[in-house]
Enzyme design. Structure first.
Site, PDB file in Angstrom:
ATOM      1  N   MET A  11      -7.179   5.142  14.231  1.00  0.00           N
ATOM      2  CA  MET A  11      -8.266   4.932  13.296  1.00  0.00           C
ATOM      3  C   MET A  11      -7.958   3.552  12.880  1.00  0.00           C
ATOM      4  SD  MET A  11      -8.840   8.198  11.660  1.00  0.00           S
ATOM      5  CE  MET A  11      -9.854   9.553  12.330  1.00  0.00           C
ATOM      6  N   GLY A  12      -8.725   2.330  13.147  1.00  0.00           N
ATOM      7  CA  GLY A  12      -8.411   1.057  12.834  1.00  0.00           C
ATOM      8  C   GLY A  12      -7.933   0.090  13.532  1.00  0.00           C
ATOM      9  N   VAL A  16      -2.682  -4.344  11.695  1.00  0.00           N
ATOM     10  CA  VAL A  16      -1.677  -3.478  12.057  1.00  0.00           C
ATOM     11  C   VAL A  16      -1.902  -2.782  13.236  1.00  0.00           C
ATOM     12  CG1 VAL A  16      -0.330  -1.370  10.917  1.00  0.00           C
ATOM     13  CG2 VAL A  16      -0.941  -3.371   9.447  1.00  0.00           C
ATOM     14  N   SER A  18      -3.945  -3.571  15.742  1.00  0.00           N
ATOM     15  CA  SER A  18      -3.466  -4.293  17.065  1.00  0.00           C
ATOM     16  C   SER A  18      -2.157  -4.391  17.055  1.00  0.00           C
ATOM     17  CB  SER A  18      -3.987  -5.555  16.960  1.00  0.00           C
ATOM     18  OG  SER A  18      -5.514  -5.876  16.333  1.00  0.00           O
ATOM     19  N   LYS A 107      -0.683   3.138   1.639  1.00  0.00           N
ATOM     20  CA  LYS A 107      -0.245   3.481   0.549  1.00  0.00           C
ATOM     21  C   LYS A 107      -1.183   3.874  -0.765  1.00  0.00           C
ATOM     22  CE  LYS A 107      -0.472  -1.565  -0.139  1.00  0.00           C
ATOM     23  NZ  LYS A 107      -1.075  -1.455   0.876  1.00  0.00           N
ATOM     24  N   ILE A 138      10.744  -1.990   6.483  1.00  0.00           N
ATOM     25  CA  ILE A 138      12.201  -1.537   5.733  1.00  0.00           C
ATOM     26  C   ILE A 138      11.999  -0.023   5.946  1.00  0.00           C
ATOM     27  CG2 ILE A 138      13.720  -1.555   4.218  1.00  0.00           C
ATOM     28  CD1 ILE A 138      12.112  -3.975   2.594  1.00  0.00           C
ATOM     29  N   GLU A 192      -5.251 -12.014  -0.531  1.00  0.00           N
ATOM     30  CA  GLU A 192      -6.489 -11.420  -0.358  1.00  0.00           C
ATOM     31  C   GLU A 192      -7.705 -12.519  -0.999  1.00  0.00           C
ATOM     32  OE1 GLU A 192      -7.183  -8.826   1.502  1.00  0.00           O
ATOM     33  OE2 GLU A 192      -5.079  -8.131   1.762  1.00  0.00           O
ATOM     34  N   LYS A 207       2.927   1.799  -4.435  1.00  0.00           N
ATOM     35  CA  LYS A 207       4.506   1.997  -3.544  1.00  0.00           C
ATOM     36  C   LYS A 207       5.601   2.631  -4.569  1.00  0.00           C
ATOM     37  CE  LYS A 207       3.138  -2.081  -0.823  1.00  0.00           C
ATOM     38  NZ  LYS A 207       3.202  -3.412  -0.648  1.00  0.00           N
ATOM     39  N   GLY A 304       2.654  -7.719   7.404  1.00  0.00           N
ATOM     40  CA  GLY A 304       2.568  -8.202   8.691  1.00  0.00           C
ATOM     41  C   GLY A 304       2.460  -7.355   9.752  1.00  0.00           C
TER      42      GLY A 304
END
Lengths: 434, 434
Positions: A11-12, A16, A18, A107, A138, A192, A207, A304
């Site tokens: 979904m999407g 990320v 791709s 998140k 991480i 953004e 987070k 990223g």
């Protein structure tokens, strides 16, 4: 495709998404060796089916109808990388109700509705994994849940938002004001167009809510995280901090003392020898202190395409391994500790205050008197060369005091006729030994 | 004790063993919440049953006969923290053959006989976990096996021996020679009475063999790790390194290029902005570079009673969770990649050379000529003020060259009549961007 293929609904298909497609294709052999299964992306949910894509897809693979994934019985696992609360929440819920496992990088969703989704998953014997939701590449959630399962975590300090860390790093490096650096970050794609969720600290707060829940094993909700952003930080603050041996960073702090918990996000001064002080640019890092293990630190890219995709696909590997073993949904430990939040009298820290005061004799004595009355002692006091007519600038760093004490001192300072204004105040976090 | 108790046999009651006992007792409730089982230490194997212990034990709990653990059908899991190769290897083998799961902190054993023990475990459907064997309290093995399961790891650089890192940190701080600092480290308990395995790099080599095997998924053996210790490092080397912006550290390097692998342990110069450069004293850290994730770093205490015990007990938690799910011995992925080691022509790095040369005109030209002949170009050259009559000192840092090229240059230097001696040579590792 035979019995040994696991079918995934994606979904999407943004950055990320791709990355996830690329990683699954590039590492097909390695993934097969680890899971004993081929991974096939069966359907991809996109907003615009006809948009040109960097990744080429076979006909019929892309769809703009969520039902094509959710009602497809062949799909075992849904990978959600579309972001946002709705309809992601609804889709994940539905996927779980259909008995599909879920991997998500979301998140916002996990911070707000994680408990609900995890409980649906538990009922249905499904997995929900979300390593990618905190600190990108991480593997910090795994470390908290498994690596430190035997320990009692007392404190986590994290630089968990790359945008603000980039902005503060640049403000320090160039002495430039917030607005200018933000604009540059937007041009470079590090911030953004609507930067509010990053610069106001909300992204970091989400987070920290996730880290706090997993690290302390308590059901922590987002509203319980105290948040302050970086929009008010000035280049002078950054420079004065540096002069006094500190680095100004947006940090999340989750701390537990005597069973009571505090979680906050704020710009704070980190001592130069703090393990997080050297984390620059868009990198993320989380320091974890355990009663038994002492101090540890995890560092890496916080966002990223490919870093986030590794976290998503590593979760996918775990789900598939668990499918083979038939143990999905049975390894998760729900938060079981009683949640008690600290009152302002129980939150202790050092503080940095920058004051503009009347440039007249006896001011310093009157200032220190106000701190003394609230039993706040001072670690450092720095009187700066006069900047304006009849105004002096003073920087103070307190010894450890409660948030309550600090509020009382602030009240006194605000009422006092010698204090022209409280220019800034920040929490201070010490180095290795404190 | 009822059905919900898991019985553990503990082999060894030294520092780590006592930590394991303490952790299990102190965290009994938390461990129960996570595993749904009580953990009971049923038998403890010790050398001297009558020795006075800091941890009090009930009568009959301590034994000096391994059979009391190995033949005890009530014991499900053996925790081995006695160290050394034999009889630990024999005991673990026997435990596995008896169907018991094993948690061990024994790097020597796992580096030398890990493959054998893991294969016995696989046959018998048993778990062998050994997180504590590398970098004490840092959950690095979990990160490699699970966190980065979707990525291809290209390089790991580790400071994985606390003793040598303490010694080099002190040599830098105080400018003191190796022997003196070693002696002090022994007095403080940071180095063993027989320090050979630490200072000769063997302990680090064992850990790198384990990291290389798990990170690259190849069957790497200890003899394949090239090792050089720190006994020859002089305070001058440390200082010259610092002057040129580097920190001298004992590092393990495991690197993979085009499917070929190199693994080594040596004192090397780390660029001041390298994430490992600031790792001081007895701390450990491992940088992991993945093709997709980029650069990550894991930092924490490398040894010590409680940090090591957390890793052991966290492994114990995993074993017990797997017992409940009935999936022990089924999650491990044996190394499956073909192992190809690099030849000296394929190992590339920068190098630091410190030379004593004849103090006469034209020396520099002749030196640089020798490098040029082997097509090794120089990044930095520093001629130092003359230290002795007729001797000059020159420091060179090369651009990237192969180990083969470096050997050829060394040969030329050694044969040359202008070079009095090659004082020292070290590999150089760059910072973030290199």
């Amino acid at each position: 495709m035979g019995e040994d293929t696991v079918k995934v609904g994606l979904m999407g298909l943004g950055t990320v998404g791709s990355g996830v497609v690329r990683l699954i294709e590039d590492h097909q052999e390695d993934l097969y060796h680890q899971t004993g299964r081929r991974i096939a992306i069966e359907k991809v949910l996109v907003r615009d089916r006809l948009k040109k894509r960097s990744v080429p897809f076979g006909k019929g693979l892309l769809t703009d109808r969520a039902e094509d994934l959710l009602e497809n019985r062949e799909i075992d696992i849904v990978v959600e990388v579309m972001g946002g609360i709705e309809p992601a929440r609804e889709y994940i819920r539905e996927a779980l109700l259909q008995g599909k496992h879920v991997v998500t990088a979301n998140k916002d969703l996990m911070a707000l509705h994680g408990a609900e989704l995890l409980s649906v998953a538990a009922e249905k014997g499904c997995d929900v994994f979300y390593e990618a939701s905190v600190a990108g590449g991480i593997p910090i959630l795994r470390a908290l849940v498994e690596g430190f399962s035997s320990d009692r975590i007392t404190k986590m300090i994290g630089i968990v938002n790359g945008t603000t860390n980039y902005i503060l790093t640049e403000m320090k490096r160039r002495g430039a004001p917030f607005g200018e650096v933000l604009h540059q970050a937007q041009t470079l794609g590090y911030a953004e167009a609507d930067p509010a969720s990053d610069v106001d600290g909300l992204d970091a707060a989400r987070k920290m809510a996730i880290l706090g829940t997993l690290g302390f094993r308590i059901p922590l909700s987002l509203e319980e995280v105290k948040v302050r952003g970086i929009a008010d930080v000035t280049p002078e603050d950054v420079q004065f901090a540096e002069q006094m041996g500190y680095i100004l960073k947006l940090v999340g702090i989750a701390q537990q003392d005597h069973g009571k918990v505090e979680v906050s996000v704020q710009p704070a001064l980190l001592s130069g020898d703090h393990p997080l002080a050297s984390v620059e640019g868009v990198y993320n890092a989380v320091s974890v202190y355990g009663e038994a293990v002492g101090e540890t630190m995890f560092y890496g890219p916080g966002a990223g395409e490919m870093p986030t995709a590794t976290a998503v696909v590593s979760d996918l590997v775990t789900v598939i391994k668990q499918m083979r073993l038939g143990v999905n949904g049975r390894g998760t430990v729900a938060p079981y500790r009683e949640k008690q939040l600290k009152s302002p009298r129980e939150v202790f820290a050092k503080y940095f205050l920058r004051l503009h005061v009347a440039d007249e004799s006896g001011v310093m004595a009157r200032l220190t008197q106000m701190f003394a009355e609230e039993e706040v002692s001072l670690e450092k006091v720095l009187q700066l060369p006069r900047s304006r007519e009849k105004e002096a600038e003073i920087i103070l760093i307190t010894h450890t005091a409660s948030l309550h004490q600090l509020s009382r001192v602030r009240e006194q300072l605000e009422e006092s006729d010698v204090v022209i204004r409280i220019q800034s105040d920040y929490r201070v976090e010490g180095g290795l030994s404190s």
